[in-house]
Write a protein that holds these residues in place. Structure first.
Motif, PDB file in Angstrom:
ATOM      1  N   MET A 113      34.983 -45.252 -40.336  1.00  0.00           N
ATOM      2  CA  MET A 113      33.660 -45.825 -40.145  1.00  0.00           C
ATOM      3  C   MET A 113      32.509 -44.945 -40.647  1.00  0.00           C
ATOM      4  SD  MET A 113      31.924 -48.469 -39.107  1.00  0.00           S
ATOM      5  CE  MET A 113      32.926 -49.464 -37.993  1.00  0.00           C
ATOM      6  N   GLN A 114      32.521 -43.666 -40.338  1.00  0.00           N
ATOM      7  CA  GLN A 114      31.388 -42.827 -40.749  1.00  0.00           C
ATOM      8  C   GLN A 114      31.339 -42.676 -42.270  1.00  0.00           C
ATOM      9  OE1 GLN A 114      30.109 -39.574 -38.027  1.00  0.00           O
ATOM     10  NE2 GLN A 114      32.179 -39.729 -37.176  1.00  0.00           N
ATOM     11  N   PHE A 115      32.478 -42.427 -42.890  1.00  0.00           N
ATOM     12  CA  PHE A 115      32.551 -42.316 -44.345  1.00  0.00           C
ATOM     13  C   PHE A 115      32.245 -43.658 -44.995  1.00  0.00           C
ATOM     14  CE2 PHE A 115      35.119 -42.289 -48.317  1.00  0.00           C
ATOM     15  CZ  PHE A 115      34.562 -41.177 -48.931  1.00  0.00           C
ATOM     16  N   GLY A 116      32.806 -44.728 -44.405  1.00  0.00           N
ATOM     17  CA  GLY A 116      32.630 -46.058 -44.976  1.00  0.00           C
ATOM     18  C   GLY A 116      31.200 -46.550 -44.915  1.00  0.00           C
ATOM     19  N   THR A 117      30.511 -46.248 -43.809  1.00  0.00           N
ATOM     20  CA  THR A 117      29.124 -46.698 -43.648  1.00  0.00           C
ATOM     21  C   THR A 117      28.150 -45.778 -44.366  1.00  0.00           C
ATOM     22  OG1 THR A 117      29.647 -47.657 -41.489  1.00  0.00           O
ATOM     23  CG2 THR A 117      27.327 -47.216 -41.963  1.00  0.00           C
ATOM     24  N   ASN A 118      28.227 -44.493 -44.043  1.00  0.00           N
ATOM     25  CA  ASN A 118      27.228 -43.550 -44.551  1.00  0.00           C
ATOM     26  C   ASN A 118      27.329 -43.311 -46.051  1.00  0.00           C
ATOM     27  OD1 ASN A 118      26.679 -43.410 -41.839  1.00  0.00           O
ATOM     28  ND2 ASN A 118      27.362 -41.290 -41.574  1.00  0.00           N
ATOM     29  N   HIS A 119      28.546 -43.317 -46.570  1.00  0.00           N
ATOM     30  CA  HIS A 119      28.704 -43.081 -48.015  1.00  0.00           C
ATOM     31  C   HIS A 119      29.092 -44.329 -48.795  1.00  0.00           C
ATOM     32  CE1 HIS A 119      29.838 -41.757 -51.928  1.00  0.00           C
ATOM     33  NE2 HIS A 119      31.109 -42.067 -51.712  1.00  0.00           N
ATOM     34  N   LEU A 120      30.266 -44.895 -48.499  1.00  0.00           N
ATOM     35  CA  LEU A 120      30.754 -45.993 -49.331  1.00  0.00           C
ATOM     36  C   LEU A 120      29.817 -47.191 -49.319  1.00  0.00           C
ATOM     37  CD1 LEU A 120      34.591 -45.912 -48.584  1.00  0.00           C
ATOM     38  CD2 LEU A 120      33.422 -45.172 -50.675  1.00  0.00           C
ATOM     39  N   GLY A 121      29.234 -47.506 -48.158  1.00  0.00           N
ATOM     40  CA  GLY A 121      28.304 -48.630 -48.086  1.00  0.00           C
ATOM     41  C   GLY A 121      27.097 -48.408 -48.974  1.00  0.00           C
ATOM     42  N   HIS A 122      26.543 -47.204 -48.928  1.00  0.00           N
ATOM     43  CA  HIS A 122      25.366 -46.918 -49.757  1.00  0.00           C
ATOM     44  C   HIS A 122      25.735 -46.779 -51.236  1.00  0.00           C
ATOM     45  CE1 HIS A 122      23.133 -45.546 -45.972  1.00  0.00           C
ATOM     46  NE2 HIS A 122      22.459 -46.560 -46.487  1.00  0.00           N
ATOM     47  N   PHE A 123      26.917 -46.266 -51.506  1.00  0.00           N
ATOM     48  CA  PHE A 123      27.389 -46.198 -52.899  1.00  0.00           C
ATOM     49  C   PHE A 123      27.455 -47.604 -53.480  1.00  0.00           C
ATOM     50  CE2 PHE A 123      30.804 -46.460 -56.019  1.00  0.00           C
ATOM     51  CZ  PHE A 123      30.573 -45.368 -56.834  1.00  0.00           C
ATOM     52  N   ALA A 124      28.076 -48.518 -52.728  1.00  0.00           N
ATOM     53  CA  ALA A 124      28.210 -49.897 -53.209  1.00  0.00           C
ATOM     54  C   ALA A 124      26.849 -50.560 -53.375  1.00  0.00           C
ATOM     55  CB  ALA A 124      29.079 -50.706 -52.246  1.00  0.00           C
ATOM     56  N   LEU A 125      25.973 -50.367 -52.411  1.00  0.00           N
ATOM     57  CA  LEU A 125      24.646 -50.974 -52.487  1.00  0.00           C
ATOM     58  C   LEU A 125      23.892 -50.479 -53.710  1.00  0.00           C
ATOM     59  CD1 LEU A 125      22.384 -52.687 -51.190  1.00  0.00           C
ATOM     60  CD2 LEU A 125      21.690 -50.639 -49.939  1.00  0.00           C
ATOM     61  N   THR A 126      23.915 -49.176 -53.933  1.00  0.00           N
ATOM     62  CA  THR A 126      23.209 -48.608 -55.082  1.00  0.00           C
ATOM     63  C   THR A 126      23.753 -49.154 -56.391  1.00  0.00           C
ATOM     64  OG1 THR A 126      22.818 -46.570 -53.812  1.00  0.00           O
ATOM     65  CG2 THR A 126      22.487 -46.457 -56.194  1.00  0.00           C
ATOM     66  N   GLY A 127      25.072 -49.242 -56.488  1.00  0.00           N
ATOM     67  CA  GLY A 127      25.675 -49.747 -57.715  1.00  0.00           C
ATOM     68  C   GLY A 127      25.342 -51.203 -57.975  1.00  0.00           C
ATOM     69  N   LEU A 128      25.336 -51.999 -56.927  1.00  0.00           N
ATOM     70  CA  LEU A 128      25.022 -53.415 -57.091  1.00  0.00           C
ATOM     71  C   LEU A 128      23.553 -53.637 -57.455  1.00  0.00           C
ATOM     72  CD1 LEU A 128      27.082 -54.790 -54.077  1.00  0.00           C
ATOM     73  CD2 LEU A 128      27.573 -55.171 -56.505  1.00  0.00           C
ATOM     74  N   LEU A 129      22.704 -52.731 -57.017  1.00  0.00           N
ATOM     75  CA  LEU A 129      21.268 -52.845 -57.321  1.00  0.00           C
ATOM     76  C   LEU A 129      20.874 -52.085 -58.591  1.00  0.00           C
ATOM     77  CD1 LEU A 129      19.694 -52.429 -53.754  1.00  0.00           C
ATOM     78  CD2 LEU A 129      20.054 -54.547 -55.037  1.00  0.00           C
ATOM     79  N   LEU A 130      21.831 -51.414 -59.203  1.00  0.00           N
ATOM     80  CA  LEU A 130      21.505 -50.566 -60.351  1.00  0.00           C
ATOM     81  C   LEU A 130      20.775 -51.306 -61.477  1.00  0.00           C
ATOM     82  CD1 LEU A 130      21.666 -47.726 -61.540  1.00  0.00           C
ATOM     83  CD2 LEU A 130      23.879 -48.363 -62.543  1.00  0.00           C
ATOM     84  N   PRO A 131      21.191 -52.497 -61.887  1.00  0.00           N
ATOM     85  CA  PRO A 131      20.449 -53.175 -62.962  1.00  0.00           C
ATOM     86  C   PRO A 131      18.974 -53.378 -62.620  1.00  0.00           C
ATOM     87  CG  PRO A 131      22.568 -54.225 -62.642  1.00  0.00           C
ATOM     88  CD  PRO A 131      22.399 -53.264 -61.502  1.00  0.00           C
ATOM     89  N   LEU A 132      18.676 -53.701 -61.364  1.00  0.00           N
ATOM     90  CA  LEU A 132      17.279 -53.879 -60.956  1.00  0.00           C
ATOM     91  C   LEU A 132      16.548 -52.542 -60.905  1.00  0.00           C
ATOM     92  CD1 LEU A 132      17.663 -56.538 -58.112  1.00  0.00           C
ATOM     93  CD2 LEU A 132      16.768 -56.894 -60.422  1.00  0.00           C
ATOM     94  N   LEU A 133      17.228 -51.502 -60.457  1.00  0.00           N
ATOM     95  CA  LEU A 133      16.610 -50.175 -60.433  1.00  0.00           C
ATOM     96  C   LEU A 133      16.255 -49.731 -61.853  1.00  0.00           C
ATOM     97  CD1 LEU A 133      18.937 -48.476 -57.805  1.00  0.00           C
ATOM     98  CD2 LEU A 133      16.453 -48.686 -57.570  1.00  0.00           C
ATOM     99  N   LEU A 134      17.143 -49.979 -62.789  1.00  0.00           N
ATOM    100  CA  LEU A 134      16.893 -49.555 -64.168  1.00  0.00           C
ATOM    101  C   LEU A 134      15.835 -50.411 -64.849  1.00  0.00           C
ATOM    102  CD1 LEU A 134      20.493 -48.695 -65.419  1.00  0.00           C
ATOM    103  CD2 LEU A 134      18.755 -47.199 -64.421  1.00  0.00           C
ATOM    104  N   ALA A 135      15.567 -51.583 -64.293  1.00  0.00           N
ATOM    105  CA  ALA A 135      14.499 -52.430 -64.836  1.00  0.00           C
ATOM    106  C   ALA A 135      13.127 -51.989 -64.341  1.00  0.00           C
ATOM    107  CB  ALA A 135      14.745 -53.891 -64.443  1.00  0.00           C
ATOM    108  N   ALA A 136      13.097 -51.133 -63.325  1.00  0.00           N
ATOM    109  CA  ALA A 136      11.832 -50.624 -62.785  1.00  0.00           C
ATOM    110  C   ALA A 136      11.295 -49.515 -63.684  1.00  0.00           C
ATOM    111  CB  ALA A 136      12.039 -50.107 -61.366  1.00  0.00           C
ATOM    112  N   PRO A 137       9.974 -49.304 -63.693  1.00  0.00           N
ATOM    113  CA  PRO A 137       9.391 -48.279 -64.561  1.00  0.00           C
ATOM    114  C   PRO A 137       9.867 -46.863 -64.248  1.00  0.00           C
ATOM    115  CG  PRO A 137       7.710 -49.808 -63.780  1.00  0.00           C
ATOM    116  CD  PRO A 137       8.950 -50.111 -63.002  1.00  0.00           C
ATOM    117  N   ALA A 138      10.033 -46.545 -62.970  1.00  0.00           N
ATOM    118  CA  ALA A 138      10.440 -45.189 -62.577  1.00  0.00           C
ATOM    119  C   ALA A 138      11.100 -45.276 -61.206  1.00  0.00           C
ATOM    120  CB  ALA A 138       9.239 -44.249 -62.542  1.00  0.00           C
TER     121      ALA A 138
END
Length: 289
Positions: A113-138
């Motif tokens: 749970m701690q590894f899955g929530t604190n790391h893997l959950g945020h890793f997955a979220l960041t990766g899924l949002l990456l195209p939108l993050l890269l579309a932002a100016p900075a």
């Protein structure tokens, strides 16, 4: 730098910020101050009741603020995907939510749970949002870690901690993973030449519900800093023009030196590959060629 306060935050009009775990702890003042300075803020939390209550609190404090609730359970990859599918813009991603010092449990997908929530959950979220993050100016990704990372060790042959579980050790491991993720994210962003930086923070020990003292809970504020004070490092990391990618910013805004394990490029690369395999989330836009 030492005289920096949330009042120093620049105008964030036109920017969208997502704060995970914004319904409690340091996430709440983080979301509030970003909204106060003009950002459209998404309060990402598991509980609709608590999330909507936080939206109401922010609107009462900042009438006219652009703030909304988004349901997100970081212990459930399907929930993370549903949340990401509903996002249309993101400039600032504050990976703030966290759990710690709990008995061994597993996420819906079978991760510790701690590894899955604190790391893997945020890793997955960041990766899924990456195209939108890269579309932002900075764009910026802020990963809230802890000095507890120094007690963490990652045994890649026992990520489920089936051969032994210690509450503090498991928490420290998840916070170590946050730093290794930040290190590899920054390196990949630099190699890809994209306008994205990853930053890690240590908020210090704060008087939040993260620490459970039972009937003595009201006394917590006598010994630890307030949630508002704990949010300062996250707010600085998310908004200050002085921040550089890969930095680890402490509670006094001093640049901290992570432990030797947290600086291991080999472990950061291996953790990235394992996290990709476990979550099924790829960062193709910044993949090594």
């Amino acid at each position: 730098m030492s005289d920096w306060t949330p009042d120093s935050i620049p105008d964030l009009t036109g920017k969208t910020a997502i704060v995970t775990g914004a319904n409690s702890g340091i996430g709440r003042p983080t979301a509030l101050e970003l909204a106060r300075h003009g950002a459209r803020v998404v309060v990402a939390a598991r509980s609709p009741e608590k999330g909507e209550a936080t939206v109401g609190e922010i609107l009462r404090a900042v009438p006219g603020a652009q703030v909304e609730y988004g349901r997100l359970d970081l212990a459930d990859l399907a929930s993370i995907r549903r949340f990401a599918e509903g996002v249309d813009q993101v400039d600032l991603l504050v990976n703030n939510a966290g759990i710690g010092l709990i008995p061994r449990r597993e996420t819906k997908d079978g991760f510790e749970m701690q590894f899955g929530t604190n790391h893997l959950g945020h890793f997955a979220l960041t990766g899924l949002l990456l195209p939108l993050l890269l579309a932002a100016p900075a764009a910026r990704v802020v990963n809230v870690s802890s000095d507890a990372h120094s007690v963490g060790r990652i045994d890649f042959d026992d990520l489920a901690l089936e051969r032994g579980y210690n509450r503090l050790g498991a928490y420290g491991r998840s916070k170590l993973a946050n730093l290794l993720f930040t290190l590899e994210l920054q390196q990949r962003a630099e190699r890809a030449g994209v306008n994205l930086i990853g930053v890690a923070t240590h908020p210090g020990t704060t008087a939040t519900n993260f620490v459970k003292l039972g009937p003595l809970q009201p006394l917590l504020g006598l010994f630890f800093k307030s949630a508002e004070a704990g949010a300062v490092s996250s707010l600085y990391a998310a908004t200050s023009p002085d921040v550089r990618g890969g930095e680890f910013i402490g509670p006094t805004l001093k640049r901290l030196t992570p432990s030797k394990r947290a600086r291991s490029e080999a472990d950061a690369r291996r953790l990235w590959d394992v996290s990709t395999e476990l979550t099924g989330v790829r960062f193709d836009e910044i993949a090594y060629s």
